[in-house]
Scaffold this active site. Structure first.
Site, PDB file in Angstrom:
ATOM      1  CG  ASN A 342      -2.211   0.800   0.895  1.00  0.00           C
ATOM      2  OD1 ASN A 342      -2.298   1.501  -0.108  1.00  0.00           O
ATOM      3  ND2 ASN A 342      -3.192   0.701   1.772  1.00  0.00           N
ATOM      4  CG  HIS A 373      -6.635   1.447   8.224  1.00  0.00           C
ATOM      5  ND1 HIS A 373      -5.484   2.176   8.208  1.00  0.00           N
ATOM      6  CD2 HIS A 373      -6.485   0.466   7.303  1.00  0.00           C
ATOM      7  CE1 HIS A 373      -4.660   1.654   7.317  1.00  0.00           C
ATOM      8  NE2 HIS A 373      -5.235   0.621   6.749  1.00  0.00           N
TER       9      HIS A 373
END
Length: 519
Positions: A342, A373
């Site tokens: 990522n 998140h």
């Protein structure tokens, strides 16, 4: 029969039933495949050399909003509301403070939506949802706000080289802003890209990047034929096909949840538990490989993602790539794993938080990563464990790695051992990220007697050697380089396993890449 509810279109419900997958996931994959075809059409018939930037912005935005509407129904309006209000904040507040207000609003709006989704929909439903694209849009909103602040308010001498390269010198129009946030290439799965890179692509200036000169740095922009992304796209689609195959076949036979099965815990030997932990988490990764690689291929197919040319004059199409699979699977350290997972999200964390934090940047970056998140407790357990594991891995490297540099046989043994330890530690750390809830996560860690937590804390009690006296000049050089990289990855190496990048290796690449964009 796949009966999972959806907020989007039910047109593909028969296909969902046939392939035994949730309708949300089917909608996502079909829309991404449609976006791939649209990207090929976009590059073929709406080339920047033949079409105005205005038309390219309009088409990219309308297609993106259509895909969002198909996948998420009227919940896609959140994308417009979040973007629209953020744009108003930018215009009304002004360049001096707008980055702070945009940051608070965008992240707060995302958090409210994440909380709402968790309590409205089934808790633990790990499928496509409208808060996923909002995470990417939040990154874009906050990144652009800081880039405008840097370009229109701060002095050049106050900026780092990468901040100067990314700085935006004029306020985007509303169309440009919506196109950047909601274009069809990145509306569903990203990845994040800088505003300057996106505008450069829309205006057709990306292919003017020249190959590096003799010094290794990119020369001034020059006129070149537009490179073809076909080879890169085909290669990435092959990776997607393999990843999807493994996800549909192997992943279902190796569920992570089996690690906390009572019978398995009671009867399995420790070697069996260790092996199953590793293979079950290995089997959980292909879905990320599929989604991120497909998103990269879509952008490339549209002509976006061209980084420039390497020293051999070969076109590079990894400007916005989000992962490097081979390096992930062969990682011999936490840093190596995190550097290649990522990537674009971790660049965002570095640019908007770590580089700008005046107090405890590592802690602030960790908190931002956790909030971004979502609200599942398992995410926070993974982040907290990841901090301990990463700091322990860095301490071990600083204390012992220099003993294993020579001879080559000893270095090979060191690499094998560190690969085993790294893969087990990574798997141990990310189990709560998959399980999501508190009780299953603590059940897993209890079955392992919190052994890696305890080992990590004990390692942190070791004194980290700042210098290595008495070593050969060659060893001292290697130690110095290793230490510089370790210090630079402090911010992102301690956040999570979906939020980090190769800071050490990319700083020069970013500055070089953007130096060719200056007009």
């Amino acid at each position: 029969m796949a009966t999972t509810s959806t907020t989007g279109s039910t047109l593909l419900q028969p296909l969902s039933n046939a392939v035994q997958l949730p309708i949300d996931q089917v909608n996502f994959v079909v829309c991404q495949l449609f976006a791939l075809l649209a990207a090929i059409w976009f590059r073929t018939y709406l080339r920047s050399s033949k079409t105005s930037s205005f038309i390219r912005h309009v088409v990219a935005t309308l297609l993106g909003l259509y895909l969002a509407l198909f996948c998420f129904g009227w919940y896609a309006l959140h994308f417009l509301v979040q973007s629209g209000i953020s744009y108003c904040i930018m215009i009304i507040i002004g360049v001096e403070n707008m980055h702070k207000y945009c940051f608070v609003f965008a992240l707060g709006y995302l958090t409210v939506c994440q909380i709402t989704r968790v309590y409205i929909f089934d808790y633990g439903q790990y499928s496509a949802d409208f808060s996923g694209p909002m995470m990417i849009i939040t990154q874009k909103i906050t990144s652009l706000a800081y880039e405008i602040h840097d370009g229109m308010f701060r002095k050049d001498e106050e900026l780092t080289s990468s901040q100067r390269g990314l700085a935006v010198r004029r306020m985007p129009s509303l169309l440009e802003y919506l196109s950047y946030n909601c274009n069809f290439m990145g509306i569903l799965a990203g990845p994040l890209c800088s505003y300057r890179d996106y505008i450069t692509f829309i205006e057709g200036r990306a292919h003017h990047r020249a190959p590096p000169g003799a010094s290794g740095k990119e020369d001034m922009p020059c006129e070149r034929a537009e490179p073809s992304p076909n080879v890169a796209v085909i290669q990435k689609l092959l990776v997607c096909g393999l990843s999807l195959f493994f996800h549909l076949t192997i992943s279902k036979t190796l569920p992570v949840e089996y690690n906390i099965d009572e019978h398995f815990q009671a009867t399995a030997s420790w070697p069996t538990k260790v092996v199953y932990l590793y293979v079950s988490l290995l089997a959980a990764r292909p879905k990320y490989y599929f989604a991120w690689t497909l998103a990269d291929a879509i952008n490339n197919a549209a002509g976006f993602g061209f980084r420039g040319y390497d020293e051999n004059g070969t076109a590079r199409w990894d400007l916005i790539s989000n992962l490097r699979i081979q390096q992930i699977e062969m990682s011999t350290s936490f840093k190596m794993f995190l550097d290649n997972w990522n990537i674009q999200t971790a660049l965002w964390l570095k640019r908007v938080c770590y580089e700008r934090a005046s107090l405890s940047p590592t802690i602030q970056t960790f908190i931002l990563s956790a909030i971004w998140h979502g609200v599942y407790p398992g995410y926070y357990l993974t982040f907290l464990t990841g901090m301990v594991m990463t700091m322990a891995a860095r301490a071990m490297r600083s204390n012992f790695r220099h003993y294993f540099i020579k001879p080559p046989q000893l270095k090979l043994l060191y690499d094998v051992l560190t690969w085993i330890v790294t893969q087990i530690a990574i798997s141990y750390t990310v189990v709560p990220f998959v399980l999501l809830s508190v009780n299953p996560s603590f059940m897993f860690y209890s079955s392992w007697y919190y052994c890696l937590h305890i080992a990590g804390i004990l390692v942190l009690l070791l004194p980290v050697k700042k210098t290595q006296r008495g070593k050969t000049p060659h060893e001292n050089v290697q130690l110095s380089r290793s230490k510089q990289c370790d210090e630079r990855e402090n911010s992102l190496g301690q956040n999570s396993f979906s939020t980090t990048n190769n800071v050490c290796n990319q700083n020069q690449e970013i500055a070089s890449r953007h130096s060719s964009l200056k007009q």
